[in-house]
Design a protein around this motif. Structure first.
Motif, short mmCIF file in Angstrom:
data_model
loop_
_atom_site.label_atom_id
_atom_site.label_comp_id
_atom_site.label_asym_id
_atom_site.label_seq_id
_atom_site.Cartn_x
_atom_site.Cartn_y
_atom_site.Cartn_z
N ILE A 62 0.60 -1.13 -0.20
CA ILE A 62 0.16 0.07 -0.01
C ILE A 62 0.77 1.15 -0.09
CG2 ILE A 62 -1.93 1.25 1.16
CD1 ILE A 62 -2.56 -1.43 2.60
N VAL A 63 0.79 1.87 -1.06
CA VAL A 63 1.52 3.26 -0.83
C VAL A 63 0.67 4.63 -0.95
CG1 VAL A 63 3.07 4.49 -2.75
CG2 VAL A 63 3.08 2.04 -2.77
N GLY A 64 0.99 5.56 0.14
CA GLY A 64 0.46 6.48 0.30
C GLY A 64 1.19 7.66 -0.04
N GLU A 65 1.02 8.97 0.29
CA GLU A 65 1.61 10.00 -0.02
C GLU A 65 2.88 10.60 0.56
OE1 GLU A 65 -1.35 13.07 -0.81
OE2 GLU A 65 -2.37 12.02 -2.56
N GLY A 66 2.60 10.73 1.68
CA GLY A 66 3.76 11.25 2.69
C GLY A 66 3.51 11.12 4.27
N THR A 97 -3.03 4.79 -2.74
CA THR A 97 -3.78 6.01 -2.07
C THR A 97 -3.67 7.24 -2.18
OG1 THR A 97 -2.47 6.02 0.10
CG2 THR A 97 -4.22 4.17 -0.10
N GLY A 98 -4.20 8.04 -2.99
CA GLY A 98 -3.93 9.41 -3.09
C GLY A 98 -3.53 9.80 -4.44
N HIS A 148 -7.77 7.41 -0.13
CA HIS A 148 -7.01 7.37 1.02
C HIS A 148 -7.77 7.34 2.24
CE1 HIS A 148 -3.75 8.91 3.94
NE2 HIS A 148 -2.86 8.88 2.98
N PRO A 149 -7.27 6.71 3.40
CA PRO A 149 -8.22 6.62 4.74
C PRO A 149 -8.44 8.17 5.19
CG PRO A 149 -6.03 5.62 4.90
CD PRO A 149 -6.28 5.93 3.40
N ALA A 150 -7.49 8.92 4.96
CA ALA A 150 -7.84 10.46 5.54
C ALA A 150 -9.20 10.87 5.00
CB ALA A 150 -6.75 11.38 5.34
N TYR A 151 -9.45 10.67 3.39
CA TYR A 151 -10.54 11.13 2.96
C TYR A 151 -11.82 10.69 3.48
CZ TYR A 151 -13.90 11.77 -0.89
OH TYR A 151 -14.88 12.26 -1.85
N LEU A 152 -11.53 9.39 3.92
CA LEU A 152 -12.88 8.50 4.38
C LEU A 152 -13.11 9.11 5.70
CD1 LEU A 152 -11.72 4.86 3.61
CD2 LEU A 152 -13.17 6.77 2.30
#
Length: 240
Positions: free
Chosen positions: A86-90, A167-168, A202-206
């Motif tokens: 799983i790859v996020g942004e930062g 994600t993102g 992205h889970p932050a969006y959820l």
């Protein structure tokens, strides 16, 4: 897997991120100890044998300006031989303070989403496009992503996952060149270099969209993570 019709939905960037598609070749008399000092020094495939070696470089890396403000470089967490990456942004503040990827509220929600289909840290490896926190959690800049790209490519090589979840928008742009919004492409499989990629919310969006009604981001994420579980089961049965 992706077919030609699916791939044609995507707009692949040929501009500022085009140089991120391949591993650079090492120059003559290549010295890996120069990697953390200058973004002009490439990170060739095969530079690292373990994540710990990469972590040592990242924690003293000044390939971009993010190194000036970090507390800890954030390499990743989970199983470094997992089938799913799983790859996020930062990294955010919690990650910068602890040096561990996705440990804040978004990370806790991600763990719950994975657990809902019986996936744990044994099944996934979680990391980000950039390894140091952008100030005030701003978006990573193209030069920062380019400076960190070799580290990410080495992580993919070391983990060698069957499935990569993006994600993102910056994860999508960096690894697939997708410039469209996540709402248009989430949940679709793209095959590239023998791996399956899927953009997801992205889970932050959820966390900002709490509705569970049909068609809501959380409802769509539930459809996507079930599809991921099903695809992983298919792959594992095929290898059995």
């Amino acid at each position: 897997m992706a077919n030609d019709d699916q791939i044609s939905l995507f707009e692949f960037s040929q501009l500022e991120f085009s140089q991120l598609e391949s591993h650079p070749a090492p120059p003559p008399e290549f010295d890996p100890e120069l990697i953390p000092t200058d973004a002009r020094v490439p990170i060739p495939a095969g530079t690292y044998q373990t994540m710990e070696q990469m972590k040592a470089h990242c924690n003293r890396c000044f390939r971009c300006g993010l190194g000036e403000s970090r507390t800890n470089a954030v390499i990743g967490r989970g199983n470094d031989k997992a089938s799913i990456m799983i790859v996020g942004e930062g990294p955010g503040q919690n990650e910068d303070e602890t040096g561990i990827a996705f440990v804040g509220k978004a990370g806790q929600l991600l763990d719950k989403i994975l657990a809902s289909v019986n996936l744990t840290e044994r099944d996934v490896y979680i990391c980000n496009v950039v390894k140091c926190r952008p100030p005030n959690n701003r978006d990573p800049q193209p030069a920062e992503i380019e400076a960190c790209n070799g580290y990410l490519r080495e992580q993919i090589r070391l983990v060698n996952p069957k499935i990569i979840l993006l994600t993102g928008k910056y994860a999508m742009l960096t690894l697939l060149g997708i410039k469209q919004g996540i709402t248009k492409v989430r949940g679709q499989w793209v095959e590239r270099d023998g791996r399956l990629y899927m953009p997801i919310f992205h889970p932050a969006y959820l966390l900002r969209n709490q509705s569970r009604e049909k068609g809501s981001p959380k409802w769509l994420m539930w459809q996507d993570i079930q599809a991921v579980r099903q695809k992983l089961d298919e792959i594992q049965r095929g290898e059995g």
